[in-house]
Design a protein around this motif. Structure first.
Motif, PDB file in Angstrom:
ATOM      1  N   ASN A   1      -8.278  -7.653   3.713  1.00 18.21           N
ATOM      2  CA  ASN A   1      -8.236  -8.958   3.049  1.00 18.21           C
ATOM      3  C   ASN A   1      -9.586  -9.412   2.504  1.00 18.21           C
ATOM      4  N   ASP A   2     -10.562  -8.519   2.487  1.00 15.27           N
ATOM      5  CA  ASP A   2     -11.888  -8.864   1.981  1.00 15.27           C
ATOM      6  C   ASP A   2     -11.892  -8.776   0.452  1.00 15.27           C
ATOM      7  N   GLU A   3     -12.367  -9.832  -0.180  1.00 14.74           N
ATOM      8  CA  GLU A   3     -12.403  -9.880  -1.649  1.00 14.74           C
ATOM      9  C   GLU A   3     -13.166  -8.702  -2.228  1.00 14.74           C
ATOM     10  N   THR A   4     -14.280  -8.310  -1.597  1.00 17.92           N
ATOM     11  CA  THR A   4     -15.142  -7.268  -2.158  1.00 17.92           C
ATOM     12  C   THR A   4     -14.622  -5.866  -1.882  1.00 17.92           C
ATOM     13  N   PHE A   5     -13.602  -5.738  -1.030  1.00 17.27           N
ATOM     14  CA  PHE A   5     -13.119  -4.414  -0.630  1.00 17.27           C
ATOM     15  C   PHE A   5     -11.821  -4.030  -1.331  1.00 17.27           C
ATOM     16  N   ALA A   6     -11.279  -4.932  -2.132  1.00 19.83           N
ATOM     17  CA  ALA A   6      -9.953  -4.713  -2.708  1.00 19.83           C
ATOM     18  C   ALA A   6      -9.875  -3.438  -3.548  1.00 19.83           C
ATOM     19  N   GLU A   7     -10.854  -3.228  -4.424  1.00 21.73           N
ATOM     20  CA  GLU A   7     -10.817  -2.059  -5.296  1.00 21.73           C
ATOM     21  C   GLU A   7     -10.936  -0.772  -4.491  1.00 21.73           C
ATOM     22  N   GLN A   8     -11.830  -0.762  -3.490  1.00 28.33           N
ATOM     23  CA  GLN A   8     -11.984   0.427  -2.648  1.00 28.33           C
ATOM     24  C   GLN A   8     -10.697   0.704  -1.875  1.00 28.33           C
ATOM     25  N   PHE A   9     -10.080  -0.382  -1.392  1.00 31.94           N
ATOM     26  CA  PHE A   9      -8.859  -0.213  -0.622  1.00 31.94           C
ATOM     27  C   PHE A   9      -7.737   0.340  -1.492  1.00 31.94           C
ATOM     28  N   TYR A  10      -7.633  -0.136  -2.732  1.00 30.09           N
ATOM     29  CA  TYR A  10      -6.608   0.393  -3.620  1.00 30.09           C
ATOM     30  C   TYR A  10      -6.802   1.897  -3.810  1.00 30.09           C
ATOM     31  N   ARG A  11      -8.041   2.316  -4.048  1.00 30.68           N
ATOM     32  CA  ARG A  11      -8.296   3.748  -4.266  1.00 30.68           C
ATOM     33  C   ARG A  11      -7.929   4.566  -3.035  1.00 30.68           C
ATOM     34  N   LEU A  12      -8.236   4.038  -1.842  1.00 31.68           N
ATOM     35  CA  LEU A  12      -7.871   4.715  -0.608  1.00 31.68           C
ATOM     36  C   LEU A  12      -6.363   4.896  -0.512  1.00 31.68           C
ATOM     37  N   GLN A  13      -5.620   3.812  -0.748  1.00 31.29           N
ATOM     38  CA  GLN A  13      -4.162   3.869  -0.697  1.00 31.29           C
ATOM     39  C   GLN A  13      -3.589   4.767  -1.792  1.00 31.29           C
ATOM     40  N   ARG A  14      -4.177   4.685  -2.978  1.00 27.73           N
ATOM     41  CA  ARG A  14      -3.683   5.509  -4.085  1.00 27.73           C
ATOM     42  C   ARG A  14      -3.858   6.990  -3.780  1.00 27.73           C
ATOM     43  N   ASP A  15      -5.038   7.371  -3.262  1.00 27.97           N
ATOM     44  CA  ASP A  15      -5.291   8.783  -2.968  1.00 27.97           C
ATOM     45  C   ASP A  15      -4.354   9.295  -1.876  1.00 27.97           C
ATOM     46  N   LEU A  16      -4.106   8.465  -0.855  1.00 28.82           N
ATOM     47  CA  LEU A  16      -3.150   8.852   0.185  1.00 28.82           C
ATOM     48  C   LEU A  16      -1.746   9.010  -0.406  1.00 28.82           C
ATOM     49  N   SER A  17      -1.401   8.109  -1.325  1.00 28.30           N
ATOM     50  CA  SER A  17      -0.079   8.166  -1.954  1.00 28.30           C
ATOM     51  C   SER A  17       0.067   9.410  -2.813  1.00 28.30           C
ATOM     52  N   TRP A  18      -0.962   9.724  -3.583  1.00 30.64           N
ATOM     53  CA  TRP A  18      -0.916  10.923  -4.413  1.00 30.64           C
ATOM     54  C   TRP A  18      -0.752  12.179  -3.549  1.00 30.64           C
ATOM     55  N   GLU A  19      -1.444  12.199  -2.420  1.00 29.06           N
ATOM     56  CA  GLU A  19      -1.304  13.341  -1.503  1.00 29.06           C
ATOM     57  C   GLU A  19       0.128  13.415  -0.975  1.00 29.06           C
ATOM     58  N   GLY A  20       0.687  12.251  -0.639  1.00 28.79           N
ATOM     59  CA  GLY A  20       2.065  12.217  -0.157  1.00 28.79           C
ATOM     60  C   GLY A  20       3.063  12.668  -1.207  1.00 28.79           C
ATOM     61  N   VAL A  21       2.852  12.251  -2.456  1.00 33.50           N
ATOM     62  CA  VAL A  21       3.743  12.647  -3.546  1.00 33.50           C
ATOM     63  C   VAL A  21       3.678  14.157  -3.762  1.00 33.50           C
ATOM     64  N   THR A  22       2.488  14.726  -3.663  1.00 34.41           N
ATOM     65  CA  THR A  22       2.328  16.168  -3.834  1.00 34.41           C
ATOM     66  C   THR A  22       3.094  16.941  -2.766  1.00 34.41           C
ATOM     67  N   LYS A  23       3.033  16.443  -1.519  1.00 35.37           N
ATOM     68  CA  LYS A  23       3.691  17.134  -0.413  1.00 35.37           C
ATOM     69  C   LYS A  23       5.195  16.830  -0.345  1.00 35.37           C
ATOM     70  N   ASN A  24       5.576  15.650  -0.831  1.00 31.28           N
ATOM     71  CA  ASN A  24       6.982  15.218  -0.737  1.00 31.28           C
ATOM     72  C   ASN A  24       7.426  14.620  -2.071  1.00 31.28           C
ATOM     73  N   PRO A  25       7.634  15.469  -3.088  1.00 30.38           N
ATOM     74  CA  PRO A  25       7.920  14.954  -4.440  1.00 30.38           C
ATOM     75  C   PRO A  25       9.314  14.369  -4.622  1.00 30.38           C
ATOM     76  N   ASP A  26      10.235  14.681  -3.713  1.00 30.81           N
ATOM     77  CA  ASP A  26      11.627  14.237  -3.893  1.00 30.81           C
ATOM     78  C   ASP A  26      11.840  12.896  -3.194  1.00 30.81           C
ATOM     79  N   PHE A  27      11.564  11.809  -3.903  1.00 31.18           N
ATOM     80  CA  PHE A  27      11.769  10.480  -3.335  1.00 31.18           C
ATOM     81  C   PHE A  27      12.196   9.525  -4.439  1.00 31.18           C
ATOM     82  N   ASP A  28      12.810   8.427  -4.028  1.00 31.43           N
ATOM     83  CA  ASP A  28      13.278   7.409  -4.970  1.00 31.43           C
ATOM     84  C   ASP A  28      12.330   6.206  -5.030  1.00 31.43           C
ATOM     85  N   MET A  29      11.689   5.933  -3.897  1.00 30.32           N
ATOM     86  CA  MET A  29      10.865   4.733  -3.829  1.00 30.32           C
ATOM     87  C   MET A  29       9.646   4.963  -2.945  1.00 30.32           C
TER      88      MET A  29
END
Length: 260
Positions: free
Chosen positions: A45-73
């Motif tokens: 919830n830190d104002e200055t950490f939002a962009e870094q946090f998004y990148r962290l979540q995005r990279d984890l998500s991309w890794e998940g999509v690569t390993k598990n591409p068959d999903f709806d949501m």
């Protein structure tokens, strides 16, 4: 003999239960890919950490999509979207306080542009059209001329389920109805003397400000094109009967509990 009789009775009850209440076959399936990082509430919830946090979540998500591409949501948990979410087409400012700093002000048009671009960026590795569901702080606009003496100095906000398309469009949302006392709200709607001081202290210590509200949108998500009607609860809401019963009566076919 007693054990035999006991097992016989249990078996008999199980049989009649299955006959009287047969299991209903599934009419549709929803494959979800859930992503959850290990991170402190303050950093989230830190104002200055939002962009870094998004990148962290995005990279984890991309890794998940690569390993598990068959999903709806793709699903992120409770308030894991690190930026304010706003309704498309609304005009005005998002204004919120930060203890010890100047108030943060962002134009709604800019927030709409940012959230759309980030969702598109997040879902780009998906091989087909998918959805993105997350919990987020949902903000209402205030006017440019707001002053400290006006009731709408700061944007009203709620904790919402928000559903996006692959194109970054906000499709549907509804708000958490059972707010945590002193964690998300103070008695009498933050109108008691000293509430502002308590809110500042809570935000500076815990990273959360107890000034949330509920909206008239109570769920379930009404999109029915390719998804079931999804109901949900955020965090401690899942110990209450009302959110589930109310949304079931409104046609919810599946529930997702967003919790950290």
């Amino acid at each position: 003999v007693r054990c035999f009789i006991l097992f016989f009775l249990v078996g008999l009850l199980t049989f009649f239960s299955s006959v009287l209440n047969p299991t209903q076959p599934a009419t549709s399936f929803l494959k979800c890919l859930s992503i959850q990082p290990n991170i402190s509430v303050y950093d989230k919830n830190d104002e200055t950490f939002a962009e870094q946090f998004y990148r962290l979540q995005r990279d984890l998500s991309w890794e998940g999509v690569t390993k598990n591409p068959d999903f709806d949501m793709l699903v992120w948990a409770e308030t894991m979207w690190p930026l304010p979410v706003v309704e498309s087409g609304q005009k005005g400012l998002m204004r919120r306080p930060w203890p010890g700093r100047d108030d943060e002000e962002i134009d709604f048009a800019l927030l709409q542009k940012i959230q759309s671009e980030l969702v598109v960026d997040l879902l780009q590795p998906a091989s087909r059209e998918v959805y993105f569901l997350t919990g987020a702080h949902f903000y209402q606009p205030v006017g440019v001329s707001s002053s400290p003496f006006e009731n709408d100095k700061y944007s009203k906000r709620s904790t919402d389920f928000v559903l996006f398309s692959s194109s970054g469009e906000l499709l549907e949302h509804f708000s958490k109805q059972m707010l945590v006392p002193f964690g998300e709200t103070l008695p009498f709607g933050n109108k008691l003397p000293g509430s502002e001081i308590i809110s500042d202290w809570c935000q500076s210590v815990f990273g959360l400000r107890p000034d949330f509200e509920t909206s008239s949108k109570e769920g379930p998500l009404k999109l029915t094109k390719t998804l079931p009607k999804i109901g949900g609860a955020v965090c401690w809401e899942n110990v209450f009967e009302k959110p589930f019963r109310t949304q079931s009566q409104r046609g919810a076919e599946a529930f997702i509990i967003l919790s950290n």
